[in-house]
Design an enzyme around this catalytic site. Structure first.
Site, short mmCIF file in Angstrom:
data_model
loop_
_atom_site.label_atom_id
_atom_site.label_comp_id
_atom_site.label_asym_id
_atom_site.label_seq_id
_atom_site.Cartn_x
_atom_site.Cartn_y
_atom_site.Cartn_z
N HIS A 144 -6.36 -7.38 0.24
CA HIS A 144 -6.47 -5.95 -0.04
C HIS A 144 -5.81 -5.62 -1.37
CE1 HIS A 144 -6.55 -6.38 4.40
NE2 HIS A 144 -7.50 -5.46 4.31
N HIS B 253 0.81 -1.23 0.00
CA HIS B 253 0.00 0.00 0.00
C HIS B 253 0.85 1.28 0.00
CE1 HIS B 253 -3.57 -2.36 0.67
NE2 HIS B 253 -3.16 -2.79 1.85
N ASP C 138 -4.34 -12.78 4.30
CA ASP C 138 -5.53 -12.30 4.99
C ASP C 138 -6.83 -12.68 4.27
OD1 ASP C 138 -4.70 -10.56 3.02
OD2 ASP C 138 -4.52 -8.81 4.33
ZN LIG Z 1 -3.98 -7.28 3.27
#
Ligand SMILES: [Zn+2]
Length: 358
Positions: free
Chosen positions: A177, A138, A262
């Site tokens: 994500h 990120h 995750d």
């Molecule tokens: Zn993640």
């Protein structure tokens, strides 16, 4: 024989796997209730000691040299990260805290990927896994976020392009994500193909189907938003049907895996449906597709995964599959209408670029 796999198993006795681990990654303290806690990595390291002993090739992490860090991050931001050393506890972003030794862990986490690449290129190992923190996918050139400080794999890709002479790099991001930092870095370039599957209901809420790259990079970003209830077999089917042609037609010389765990069903943030074994089959599939695409180098870097036991179990499955060189074609015989529709959508959107859909 598991029903997911065929019997065309290819095994090799000698498939050396490099591993980067370092106790200094534990010195990045985030507070007791933060999900990106040192206990994640402690659980992984305990698993390594219990399951692999000295079977893996240790690769020493070193802080990333400033000249390579600056391939991705601005001098002002690097200075900001360095200044966190002046405080016992501060933060770089609302969700990304820093302790006095965080800067060192961040420097090492970025450097770990470069050392992994060097080990691959020199032939010391056939695949490498950097088990470091903080994570990176990120992180933006001038900003931390999503628990990430430096974009570890982004720096590795830039280093591979500028210093090692690679011309085509495939990033596979299977963290739940979207890796907005990685996508942004290479959005206008064709030398790095970015593939991500992710839940768009989660941070950073980007990575829509139509985000496909710009300019020279048009068609070299491939986003597959996945519904939370997607089953393992559908997930593997999508990976096989998309990454098969991508690898055949793009012919990457290097694969970088943003290996977040995750999407595991026990993960407190991801809340998806995958299991430890999914990551094993995923690795088998990757090895099979790699073998058919000329054996590009493969570097894994740990991203998310916030249930320490599930994380350690998932990393174990990846390493087991790698160390046994389990190259398997993955088949799914179940009804997969939803996954077929998703696949049709991907092809519909990407066909016009003719990067991998011919
Ligand atoms: Zn993640």
């Amino acid at each position: 024989m598991n029903s997911l796999t065929s019997d065309n198993l290819v095994k090799s006795d000698i498939f050396p796997i490099g591993i980067v681990r370092d106790e200094r990654f534990l010195e990045h303290k985030t507070g007791h209730i933060h999900p990106e806690h040192p206990n994640r990595l402690k659980a992984v390291y305990r698993m390594l000691d219990a399951e692999f002993g000295d079977c893996l090739i240790p690769i020493q992490a070193e802080p990333v040299p400033l000249e390579y860090l600056e391939l991705v991050h601005t001098p002002l931001y690097i200075e900001k990260v360095l200044k966190t050393a002046e405080h016992d506890f501060t933060s770089l972003a609302p969700d990304t805290p820093a302790s006095a030794m965080t800067y060192l862990a961040a420097w090492l986490a970025a450097g770990a990927c470069l050392k992994g690449l060097d080990a691959l290129v020199s032939g010391r190992c056939k695949a490498c896994f950097s088990l470091a923190r903080p994570p990176g996918h990120h992180a933006l050139p001038d900003r931390a976020g999503g628990f990430c400080i430096f974009n570890n794999l982004g720096i590795a890709a830039r280093y591979a392009l500028t210093e090692l002479g690679f011309r085509r790099i495939l990033i596979i991001d299977w963290d739940i994500h979207h890796g907005n930092g990685l996508q942004n870095l290479f959005y206008k370039e064709k030398e790095v193909f970015y593939f991500s599957s992710h839940d768009m209901l989660l941070y950073p809420y980007t990575g829509d189907w139509e985000e496909t790259g710009e300019g020279e990079g048009s068609g070299y970003t491939l986003n597959v938003p996945i519904p939370r209830e997607l089953e393992e077999k559908e997930f593997l089917y999508l990976y096989r049907e998309i990454l098969g042609p991508v690898m055949q037609q793009y012919r990457p010389e290097l694969i970088l895996v943003a290996a977040g765990f995750d999407a595991h069903h026990q993960d407190p943030i991801g809340r998806s449906r995958l299991t430890e074994k999914t990551f094993r089959w995923l690795t088998c599939l990757l090895l099979d597709l790699s073998a058919k695409a000329g054996h590009p180098h493969i570097l894994f870097a740990l991203e998310g995964g916030y249930h320490p036991r599930a994380l350690a179990g998932s990393v174990k499955e990846v390493l087991t599959s790698l160390s046994e060189n389990e190259a398997r074609q993955i088949f799914s015989h179940e009804k997969k209408r939803r996954a077929t529709k998703m696949l049709e959508k991907v092809f519909r959107i990407h066909a016009k670029y003719r990067v991998w859909t011919d």
